[in-house]
Design a protein around this motif. Sequence first.
Motif, PDB file in Angstrom:
ATOM      1  N   SER A 142       0.857  -1.180   0.000  1.00 34.48           N
ATOM      2  CA  SER A 142       0.000   0.000   0.000  1.00 34.48           C
ATOM      3  C   SER A 142       0.903   1.243   0.000  1.00 34.48           C
ATOM      4  N   ALA A 143       0.300   2.400  -0.222  1.00 34.94           N
ATOM      5  CA  ALA A 143       1.066   3.641  -0.279  1.00 34.94           C
ATOM      6  C   ALA A 143       0.545   4.624   0.764  1.00 34.94           C
ATOM      7  N   ARG A 144       1.440   5.501   1.208  1.00 41.36           N
ATOM      8  CA  ARG A 144       1.115   6.515   2.198  1.00 41.36           C
ATOM      9  C   ARG A 144       0.892   7.845   1.496  1.00 41.36           C
ATOM     10  N   LEU A 145       0.037   8.658   2.072  1.00 45.14           N
ATOM     11  CA  LEU A 145      -0.330   9.946   1.490  1.00 45.14           C
ATOM     12  C   LEU A 145       0.411  11.097   2.164  1.00 45.14           C
ATOM     13  N   VAL A 146       1.028  11.951   1.340  1.00 39.21           N
ATOM     14  CA  VAL A 146       1.460  13.275   1.771  1.00 39.21           C
ATOM     15  C   VAL A 146       0.515  14.272   1.120  1.00 39.21           C
ATOM     16  N   ALA A 147      -0.200  15.019   1.927  1.00 39.02           N
ATOM     17  CA  ALA A 147      -1.126  16.025   1.419  1.00 39.02           C
ATOM     18  C   ALA A 147      -0.339  17.278   1.064  1.00 39.02           C
ATOM     19  N   VAL A 148      -0.377  17.665  -0.204  1.00 40.46           N
ATOM     20  CA  VAL A 148       0.398  18.819  -0.660  1.00 40.46           C
ATOM     21  C   VAL A 148      -0.393  20.088  -0.347  1.00 40.46           C
ATOM     22  N   SER A 149       0.086  20.809   0.652  1.00 37.19           N
ATOM     23  CA  SER A 149      -0.655  21.955   1.175  1.00 37.19           C
ATOM     24  C   SER A 149      -0.077  23.291   0.733  1.00 37.19           C
ATOM     25  N   GLN A 183      12.413  15.901   0.660  1.00 38.04           N
ATOM     26  CA  GLN A 183      12.278  14.959  -0.456  1.00 38.04           C
ATOM     27  C   GLN A 183      13.028  15.407  -1.707  1.00 38.04           C
ATOM     28  N   SER A 184      13.636  16.584  -1.669  1.00 44.64           N
ATOM     29  CA  SER A 184      14.138  17.199  -2.898  1.00 44.64           C
ATOM     30  C   SER A 184      15.657  17.406  -2.904  1.00 44.64           C
ATOM     31  N   VAL A 185      16.397  16.500  -2.308  1.00 47.16           N
ATOM     32  CA  VAL A 185      17.860  16.576  -2.357  1.00 47.16           C
ATOM     33  C   VAL A 185      18.325  16.098  -3.729  1.00 47.16           C
ATOM     34  N   ASP A 186      18.967  16.978  -4.464  1.00 49.34           N
ATOM     35  CA  ASP A 186      19.329  16.629  -5.841  1.00 49.34           C
ATOM     36  C   ASP A 186      20.796  16.897  -6.190  1.00 49.34           C
ATOM     37  N   ARG A 187      21.597  17.298  -5.209  1.00 49.90           N
ATOM     38  CA  ARG A 187      23.014  17.536  -5.478  1.00 49.90           C
ATOM     39  C   ARG A 187      23.812  17.392  -4.199  1.00 49.90           C
ATOM     40  N   ALA A 188      25.091  17.081  -4.383  1.00 48.79           N
ATOM     41  CA  ALA A 188      25.942  16.694  -3.259  1.00 48.79           C
ATOM     42  C   ALA A 188      26.125  17.805  -2.233  1.00 48.79           C
ATOM     43  N   LYS A 189      26.186  19.054  -2.659  1.00 48.02           N
ATOM     44  CA  LYS A 189      26.505  20.135  -1.726  1.00 48.02           C
ATOM     45  C   LYS A 189      25.434  20.322  -0.654  1.00 48.02           C
ATOM     46  N   LEU A 190      24.204  19.875  -0.910  1.00 49.87           N
ATOM     47  CA  LEU A 190      23.135  20.045   0.078  1.00 49.87           C
ATOM     48  C   LEU A 190      23.289  19.117   1.268  1.00 49.87           C
ATOM     49  N   LEU A 191      23.869  17.947   1.055  1.00 50.75           N
ATOM     50  CA  LEU A 191      23.897  16.922   2.100  1.00 50.75           C
ATOM     51  C   LEU A 191      24.681  17.342   3.336  1.00 50.75           C
ATOM     52  N   PRO A 192      25.929  17.807   3.217  1.00 50.84           N
ATOM     53  CA  PRO A 192      26.639  18.222   4.436  1.00 50.84           C
ATOM     54  C   PRO A 192      26.020  19.436   5.109  1.00 50.84           C
ATOM     55  N   LEU A 193      25.373  20.303   4.323  1.00 51.04           N
ATOM     56  CA  LEU A 193      24.704  21.458   4.923  1.00 51.04           C
ATOM     57  C   LEU A 193      23.520  21.019   5.767  1.00 51.04           C
ATOM     58  N   LEU A 194      22.717  20.113   5.253  1.00 53.32           N
ATOM     59  CA  LEU A 194      21.589  19.598   6.021  1.00 53.32           C
ATOM     60  C   LEU A 194      22.060  18.847   7.254  1.00 53.32           C
ATOM     61  N   ASP A 195      23.103  18.061   7.100  1.00 51.86           N
ATOM     62  CA  ASP A 195      23.641  17.301   8.224  1.00 51.86           C
ATOM     63  C   ASP A 195      24.160  18.234   9.319  1.00 51.86           C
ATOM     64  N   LYS A 196      24.873  19.261   8.933  1.00 53.00           N
ATOM     65  CA  LYS A 196      25.437  20.213   9.894  1.00 53.00           C
ATOM     66  C   LYS A 196      24.361  20.947  10.674  1.00 53.00           C
ATOM     67  N   HIS A 224       6.931  17.729   5.206  1.00 53.38           N
ATOM     68  CA  HIS A 224       7.804  17.310   4.117  1.00 53.38           C
ATOM     69  C   HIS A 224       8.113  18.502   3.227  1.00 53.38           C
ATOM     70  N   LEU A 225       9.379  18.757   2.969  1.00 53.92           N
ATOM     71  CA  LEU A 225       9.753  19.742   1.968  1.00 53.92           C
ATOM     72  C   LEU A 225       9.851  19.011   0.632  1.00 53.92           C
ATOM     73  N   ILE A 226       9.009  19.410  -0.328  1.00 50.95           N
ATOM     74  CA  ILE A 226       8.953  18.700  -1.600  1.00 50.95           C
ATOM     75  C   ILE A 226       9.377  19.584  -2.774  1.00 50.95           C
ATOM     76  N   GLY A 227       9.610  20.872  -2.522  1.00 47.76           N
ATOM     77  CA  GLY A 227      10.035  21.775  -3.584  1.00 47.76           C
ATOM     78  C   GLY A 227      11.545  21.879  -3.657  1.00 47.76           C
ATOM     79  N   PRO A 228      12.067  22.483  -4.719  1.00 48.39           N
ATOM     80  CA  PRO A 228      13.516  22.632  -4.874  1.00 48.39           C
ATOM     81  C   PRO A 228      14.130  23.328  -3.666  1.00 48.39           C
ATOM     82  N   LEU A 229      15.287  22.844  -3.250  1.00 44.92           N
ATOM     83  CA  LEU A 229      15.951  23.368  -2.060  1.00 44.92           C
ATOM     84  C   LEU A 229      17.203  24.131  -2.460  1.00 44.92           C
ATOM     85  N   GLN A 230      17.254  25.400  -2.078  1.00 40.42           N
ATOM     86  CA  GLN A 230      18.445  26.209  -2.278  1.00 40.42           C
ATOM     87  C   GLN A 230      19.371  26.033  -1.086  1.00 40.42           C
TER      88      GLN A 230
END
Length: 225
Positions: A23-30, A93-106, A72-78
């Motif tokens: 089955s699938a879970r719902l994220v309501a896009v608000s 949900q929108s991690v699309d490049r390497a530079k975002l990962l250490p910033l989020l972790d920090k 949930h953040l589902i839009g592009p992340l600067q």
Amino acid sequence: MDALEARYRPLVDALARPVAGASARLVAVSKTQPAESVRALAALGQRAFGENYVQEALAKQRELADLDLEWHLIGPLQSNKCREAARHFDWVQSVDRAKLLPLLDKERPADRGPLNVLLQVNIDGEASKSGCAADEVMALADQAAALPRLALRGLMAIPEPHPDEAHRRAAFGRMRSLFERVRERHTSVDTLSMGMSDDWPLAVAEGATLVRVGSALFGARPAKA
């Protein structure tokens, strides 16, 4: 039963029925919806909500602080929004490049537990759309899995809204195959986020475990001023 409940109940019931054994879970896009609409849906039992813009989400979070919601953040992340995203969301949900990962972790507060992340894949290679290429996914997954304040949970995609159903099904199928490859390598991976208002049944049939539905749930988005 009001209009919101009349749309919500059948959707939740349909998602609860297993397709191909799952089955699938719902994220309501608000996004663009007022806080009172989120509160009304939460009163019906919905907990997970998706937002595209950090600042809009933060305003709603403050207004709805009395509710136990999952954001949930589902839009592009600067990169300059990583601090707020890491501190105020449960999922990105929108991690699309390497530079975002250490910033989020920090920036993830230690007392909140790891931030759930999905890698966004541009599965159709659309020039106008965010997302990493399919051949970049494994390296990003390895990087995310190695960071202590992040929890790599899976992949997300917004396939091209092609008029041909077979074309869309093929894109969902490629995402499922990619997801299974990542899951074989990383045991934390359990989430494939794909499917929206117009195509969620097709996405679920192809293996989505989480769908993001907005207009089919809330109705047409309010017009911008």
